[in-house]
Write an enzyme that holds these catalytic residues in place. Structure first.
Site, PDB file in Angstrom:
ATOM      1  CG  HIS A 198      -1.991  -0.742   0.904  1.00 40.17           C
ATOM      2  ND1 HIS A 198      -2.843  -0.516  -0.166  1.00 40.17           N
ATOM      3  CD2 HIS A 198      -2.499  -1.862   1.574  1.00 40.17           C
ATOM      4  CE1 HIS A 198      -4.024  -1.326   0.195  1.00 40.17           C
ATOM      5  NE2 HIS A 198      -3.828  -2.276   0.926  1.00 40.17           N
ATOM      6  NE  ARG A 299      -6.474  -1.561  -5.903  1.00 37.83           N
ATOM      7  CZ  ARG A 299      -5.015  -1.032  -6.767  1.00 37.83           C
ATOM      8  NH1 ARG A 299      -5.244   0.179  -6.861  1.00 37.83           N
ATOM      9  NH2 ARG A 299      -4.327  -1.674  -7.110  1.00 37.83           N
ATOM     10  NE  ARG A 335     -10.468  -5.138  -7.367  1.00 36.98           N
ATOM     11  CZ  ARG A 335      -8.974  -5.008  -6.981  1.00 36.98           C
ATOM     12  NH1 ARG A 335      -8.338  -5.529  -7.593  1.00 36.98           N
ATOM     13  NH2 ARG A 335      -9.038  -4.345  -5.974  1.00 36.98           N
ATOM     14  CD  GLU A 424      -6.453  -9.884  -8.930  1.00 40.39           C
ATOM     15  OE1 GLU A 424      -5.984  -9.056  -8.022  1.00 40.39           O
ATOM     16  OE2 GLU A 424      -7.533 -10.452  -8.434  1.00 40.39           O
ATOM     17  CG  ASN A 447      -0.335  -4.671  -7.753  1.00 35.77           C
ATOM     18  OD1 ASN A 447       0.328  -4.486  -8.756  1.00 35.77           O
ATOM     19  ND2 ASN A 447      -1.292  -4.054  -7.229  1.00 35.77           N
ATOM     20  NE  ARG A 458      -0.415  -6.766  -3.228  1.00 34.51           N
ATOM     21  CZ  ARG A 458      -1.455  -6.261  -3.845  1.00 34.51           C
ATOM     22  NH1 ARG A 458      -2.425  -7.205  -4.399  1.00 34.51           N
ATOM     23  NH2 ARG A 458      -1.909  -5.105  -3.834  1.00 34.51           N
ATOM     24  CB  CYS A 501      -5.859  -2.721 -13.446  1.00 34.27           C
ATOM     25  SG  CYS A 501      -6.290  -3.915 -12.734  1.00 34.27           S
TER      26      CYS A 501
HETATM   27  C1  PEP Z   1      -3.463  -6.397  -8.699  1.00 37.17           C
HETATM   28  O1  PEP Z   1      -3.431  -7.597  -7.969  1.00 37.17           O
HETATM   29  O2  PEP Z   1      -2.679  -6.122  -9.504  1.00 37.17           O
HETATM   30  C2  PEP Z   1      -4.510  -5.442  -8.372  1.00 37.17           C
HETATM   31  C3  PEP Z   1      -4.691  -4.372  -9.394  1.00 37.17           C
HETATM   32  O3  PEP Z   1      -5.341  -5.488  -7.428  1.00 37.17           O
HETATM   33  P1  PEP Z   1      -5.040  -5.070  -5.807  1.00 37.17           P
HETATM   34  O4  PEP Z   1      -3.641  -4.377  -5.943  1.00 37.17           O
HETATM   35  O5  PEP Z   1      -6.079  -4.363  -5.484  1.00 37.17           O
HETATM   36  O6  PEP Z   1      -4.927  -6.539  -5.113  1.00 37.17           O
HETATM   37 MG    MG Z   2      -5.069  -8.052  -6.722  1.00 38.72          MG
END
Ligand code: PEP
Ligand code: MG
Length: 576
Positions: A198, A299, A335, A424, A447, A458, A501
C-alpha cells in the site's frame, strides 16, 4: 540486492531498497511516531485532583484544535471529514467529565482516567454495531492523542509538521494514508513493504518519491537530512553537493513530465488507452483532471474500508454515481469487492484464516457470503442507468473458466452488458482462452499475479526481489494471457480486450514491455500517466515487441529490467 547500510564517508550512510515511485528530494527524515501504550491499570493520581482535571481539559482542547487545523489543511474532503469528526470527539464534554470523575472519585492519574473513560465509550459503540461501531476506532485514536499530549509525547501516527520532511516507517497502513499531507511529506521510505504494498501504491498516487524494503531506515536519527532517489531506490544520510545537483536535475525533467494530453499512443500511432486506478470519488475527479481516458480499475472495496456492515444498495449506488459522473461517458471498469488478505472487510472476511492471501478473498466470498455480490451488481447497474458512463464489470481473484461463466451470468442478470475478470492467478493466465470464451475482457492484476506466480507475499520487504513484475516468469504469464485473448478473439470474431491494472503499468519501461507482449490498455495511478505516455510516444510497436522479447528471455528480474532500460535510452533522457 544490497539491503544493508554502507558507509560512503564518515558522515554519510547509504541505504538501498526498492525504488517504487520516481523523484529525488533532500529533507530531514522523521520516523512515524510509535503507538501510545496504555497507562498502567489503576495508575494513581499524584498531586492535586483539580490541577490534574485542568491539565486533562487543556490536553483535550489542544488535541481538538490541532485536529481542526489539520482538517482545514486536508487534501481531500474525505480526509477533512475524518479529521473534523475526530476533533469533535476530542472536544466531547461528556468524555472529559467522566474522566474528571475518575480522577476525583477514584484518584486515578489523568492519563489512566481518560483511558478508562474513552475505552468505556468505545466498548459501548462497538456493542451498538453498524455505523456507531465503526466510530469506536476513532475514539481510541482520540484517547491515544490526549494521553500522548498529557505525557508530552508526539501524537501517534504520521507526524504533523509545518516543514517538509521524509517520512520513515516500517510500512504504512491504508488508514495512515488518508491524513497524510503531501505538502509536508515529500518522500516515503520504509524498512519493510514490497513494491506492490500500500505504501508503494499510495506514493505513486500522491506523486511522492518512495523507496521500500530499505532495511535500517527507521533507525536513522530523527531530523537527519537525507537524499531520497525513488527511481534508484537509494537513501543517503547527510547528502552532499552531488545529491543537490541530482535533485536540481530531477526538477528540470519533472516539469516536462507534468502533464498528459489525454491520448495514449505509440510513435507509430497505435492507440494505447491510458486509464486510471481509483478508489473514491475524490480520486476519480483527480484522475479526470489528470487526463485519464477512463477508469481501468475502480477498487470498490476502498469506498467501504472500515465498514463493519454491508453498505445498502442505495448507499453503494450513490457512491458509484459520484465516481461515474467524474468521467462523463468514458469507460469505467468496476471491480466487485476484493475483500480479504490485506484488505479485510468485517462483513465478508474471516480474519482468522491461517493463510488469507490463499483464502476466501475476492470473488470467492460469494461462496461463503452469498447475496453481497448480487446486491453490489444491482447497485452498479443502477448507477450505470443514472449516468452516461460506459460501465464494464470485473471480478477479482478468479481461478477457473467456470467461475468466469458464473460471474458473467450474474452480471447479465443484473442488467449489465460487459463482464470480465482479473487475471491475478497463474491458473487464470494459463486458461485465459477458455476464460475469454465466457467473458468479454480480462485485466491483469500484476500485483497479485506476481505474488502468486512467485509464491512471494507482496507485503514482505524481504521478498521484494522475487516480488517484481519484471520476473520473466510473470512476463510469461502475461504473454500467455495475451495469446489466449488473441485465440479467443479470432474464434469469436470479437476483440477481447487485455488490460493491465497492476502497478506494472505505471512503470514506463515495463509499460513498453506490456504493450510489446500484446496488452491493449494500461491503467495506473493518475500521477504516472504523463511519464508512461511520454515514453510510449517515443517507441513503435515493432520496437516494443523486440524489447518484450528481450525481457522474456532474461534470466532474472534485474537482468530483464537492465536489458530493457539499455534498449530504451528515452528513459535516461527523461530522468525516469
Ligand atoms: C493487482 O493485484 O494487481 C490489483 C490491481 O489488485 P489489488 O492491488 O487491488 O490487489
Ligand atoms: Mg489484486
Amino acid at each position: 540486492m544490497d539491503y544493508s547500510p554502507s558507509e560512503t564517508s564518515t558522515a554519510q550512510l547509504r541505504y538501498t531498497g526498492v525504488g517504487v515511485s520516481p523523484g529525488r528530494v533532500i529533507a530531514p527524515l522523521i520516523p512515524m511516531a510509535p503507538p501510545v501504550a496504555a497507562p498502567p491499570e489503576g495508575e494513581p493520581l499524584e498531586g492535586d485532583p483539580e490541577s490534574a482535571v485542568e491539565r486533562l481539559s487543556q490536553a483535550a482542547a489542544s488535541v481538538k484544535t490541532e485536529l481542526q487545523q489539520r482538517a482545514e489543511r486536508a487534501r481531500s474532503d474525505a480526509a477533512a471529514e475524518v479529521l473534523k469528526a475526530t476533533a469533535l470527539m476530542a472536544g466531547d464534554k461528556a468524555l472529559i467529565k467522566n474522566a474528571a470523575k475518575l480522577v476525583r472519585n477514584q484518584s486515578l492519574s489523568p492519563e489512566r482516567a481518560l483511558w478508562d473513560a474513552a475505552s468505556g465509550y468505545a466498548d459501548q459503540m462497538r456493542a451498538m454495531g453498524g455505523y456507531m461501531a465503526e466510530r469506536a476506532a476513532d475514539i481510541e485514536d482520540v484517547r491515544a492523542r490526549i494521553v500522548a499530549e498529557l505525557r508530552g509525547m508526539p501524537a501517534p501516527g504520521v507526524p504533523q509538521r509545518t516543514e517538509p520532511f521524509v517520512l520513515a516507517a516500517e510500512d504504512l497502513a491504508p488508514a495512515d494514508t488518508a491524513v497524510l499531507d503531501p505538502e509536508t511529506v515529500v518522500a516515503l521510505v520504509t524498512s519493510s513493504g514490497g513494491p506492490q504494498s500500500h505504501t508503494a501504491i499510495l506514493a505513486r498516487n500522491l506523486g511522492l518519491p518512495a523507496v521500500v524494503a530499505a532495511t535500517g531506515v527507521t533507525d536513522i536519527e530523527p531530523g537527519t537530512p537525507v537524499f531520497v532517489d525513488g527511481s534508484a531506490g537509494s537513501i543517503v544520510s547527510h547528502p552532499g553537493t552531488e545529491h543537490e545537483q541530482a535533485v536540481a536535475a530531477w526538477h528540470r525533467v519533472s516539469e516536462q513530465l507534468a502533464s498528459f494530453d489525454g491520448h495514449g499512443a505509440l510513435a507509430d500511432g497505435t492507440d494505447v488507452p491510458l486509464l486510471a486506478n481509483v478508489g473514491t470519488a475524490d480520486d476519480a475527479r483527480a484522475a479526470a483532471a489528470a487526463g485519464a481516458q477512463g477508469v481501468g480499475l475502480l477498487r470498490t472495496e476502498f469506498c467501504f474500508l472500515g465498514r463493519d456492515a454491508e453498505p445498502t444498495v442505495q448507499e453503494q449506488t450513490e457512491a458509484y454515481v459520484e465516481i461515474f459522473r467524474a468521467f462523463g461517458s468514458a469507460k469505467i471498469v468496476v471491480r466487485t469487492l476484493d475483500a480479504g488478505a490485506d484488505k479485510p472487510l468485517p462483513f465478508l472476511t474471516d480474519t482468522t484464516e491461517p493463510n488469507p492471501a490463499l483464502g476466501v478473498r475476492g470473488y470467492r466470498t460469494d461462496w461463503t457470503t452469498p447475496g453481497v455480490l448480487e446486491r453490489q451488481l444491482q447497485a452498479i447497474a443502477a448507477a450505470a442507468q443514472q449516468t452516461e458512463a460506459t460501465v464494464w464489470v470485473m471480478a477479482p481473484m478468479i481461478s477457473t473458466a467456470g467461475e468466469s461463466a458464473h460471474f458473467a451470468q450474474l452480471v447479465h442478470a443484473a442488467g449489465l452488458e460487459v463482464s470480465g475478470v482479473m487475471v491475478e492467478t497463474p491458473a487464470a493466465a494459463i486458461t485465459a482462452e477458455q476464460i475469454l470464451d465466457r467473458v468479454d475482457f480480462v485485466s491483469l492484476g500484476t500485483n497479485d499475479l506476481t505474488q502468486y506466480t512467485m509464491a512471494a507475499d507482496r507485503m514482505l520487504g524481504s521478498l521484494a526481489e522475487l516480488n517484481s513484475p519484471w520476473q520473466p516468469a510473470v512476463l510469461r504469464m502475461i504473454e500467455r494471457t495475451a495469446a489466449g485473448a488473441r485465440a479467443a478473439s479470432s474464434e469469436s470474431g470479437v476483440h477481447k480486450n487485455v488490460g493491465v491494472c497492476g502497478e506494472a503499468a505505471a512503470d514506463p519501461a515495463l509499460a513498453v514491455v506490456l504493450v510489446g507482449l500484446g496488452v491493449d490498455t494500461l491503467s495506473m495511478s493518475p500521477r504516472s500517466l504523463a511519464a508512461v505516455a511520454a515514453v510510449l510516444a517515443r517507441v513503435d510497436l515493432d520496437r516494443a515487441r523486440v524489447v518484450a522479447h528481450t525481457a522474456l528471455h532474461a534470466a532474472s528480474a534485474r537482468e530483464a529490467r537492465d536489458a530493457v532500460r539499455a534498449q530504451l535510452p528515452v528513459l535516461e533522457e527523461l530522468g525516469l
